[in-house]
Design a protein around this motif. Structure first.
Motif: not given
Length: 322
Positions: A44-52
């Protein structure tokens, strides 16, 4: 005017986890993707970072698999850098850290009109309140560490600032003709039906008739425009050539002061443009931009120092992809 870059965009962006509607992520909750000196980075942290990362680069369409992999790898690098800086930052005491976190949290919370909307945003982001607070804590710690260890030591002499000005005068500090304009937008989906486009254009034509008939342009924009600029009566501020979509730019720059355009079609829909003012070409003086130049050069010095420091940390760190 000189556009200043973010201080450490990779690390801080990775920690600035989005708590807005639409910032959801897929995949196993909490599934590990990497470990940095034993600390887990989750899916989830990686997914949010990708989105950012994609939002920063204004990518709003689905990427091909190979490009998405590149974005994901870049986001994981950012998260790794952020974690390394956080681990170092924790070594410096911040006496009022809890208070700073609470202040930042309350500021974030105040951006939502109601508790229900905030909770909905948290759910959409796939985050708990505790996770939001923890991300804020990390960001504060990293920024404090960078400020103390790098930013405070950055310097820039008058001679260095002057050289930068002289070397970049034509590219950064000379402005061509600019204009100040307002608009009213009737948006329409470009993939919409011919009937939808027809109705949108008819509405735009009706609004044009109203403003040309004497109705206050700003008032009509506030009431009818679908652009966020409606809150300011349609004002778009000052802009030069190359900053707006071509059909809009061509129509706007062809107007005289106070003149209202015909209905202009762009990929965003149908616009009615009012030219408020033409601004002649000019060049910023060194004294006018000296402060910005000094800040920029200090930031660049800090950025390079942080990058070099991260390289050292990576050599010493135990980084594992799970």
């Amino acid at each position: 005017m000189l556009a200043l870059k973010n201080l450490i965009p990779a690390a801080v962006a990775a920690l600035s986890l989005c708590v807005l509607p639409g910032c959801s992520e897929k995949g196993p909750s909490g599934a590990p993707v990497a470990k940095v000196n034993g600390t887990t980075i989750t899916k989830p942290e990686l997914d949010r970072a990708v989105k950012t990362l994609l939002a920063q680069n204004r990518v709003n369409q689905t990427l091909p698999p190979e490009q998405l992999k590149k974005a994901t790898d870049a986001a994981l690098e950012q998260l790794t850098s952020a974690e390394l800086l956080y681990q170092e930052g924790k070594k410096l005491e911040i006496k009022n850290l809890d208070q700073l976190v609470d202040q930042q949290y309350q500021k974030n919370r105040a951006a939502f009109p109601t508790k229900e909307e905030y909770e909905k945003a948290l759910k959409a982001a796939g985050m708990t309140e505790a996770e939001v607070r923890e991300s804020m804590r990390k960001e504060i710690v990293v920024n404090h560490f960078v400020d103390k260890q790098f930013s405070a030591k950055a310097t820039c002499s008058d001679a260095e600032a002057r050289k930068f000005y002289d070397d970049n005068k034509a590219k950064l500090f000379q402005k061509g003709e600019r204009i100040k304009a307002s608009h009213i937008l009737v948006s329409v989906d470009q993939k919409g039906s011919a009937e939808e486009k027809k109705k949108a254009r008819e509405k735009a034509e009706a609004l044009l008739k109203r403003v040309r008939g004497g109705e206050d342009f700003a008032a009509v924009a506030k009431a009818e425009s679908t652009c966020p600029s409606r809150t300011k009566g349609g004002e778009l501020g000052i802009f030069g050539k190359g900053q707006m979509t071509p059909p809009f730019e061509k129509a706007a720059f062809a107007l005289k002061n106070g003149e209202i355009s015909k209905v202009v079609e762009t990929e965003f829909g149908y616009h009615i443009i009012k030219l408020q003012e033409r601004i002649a070409p000019s060049t910023d003086s060194f004294e006018d931009v000296k402060f910005q130049i000094v800040q920029y050069l200090k930031m660049e010095q800090t950025r390079k120092a942080v990058a070099a420091f991260l390289t050292e940390l990576r050599h010493k760190a135990k980084i594992e992809k799970v």
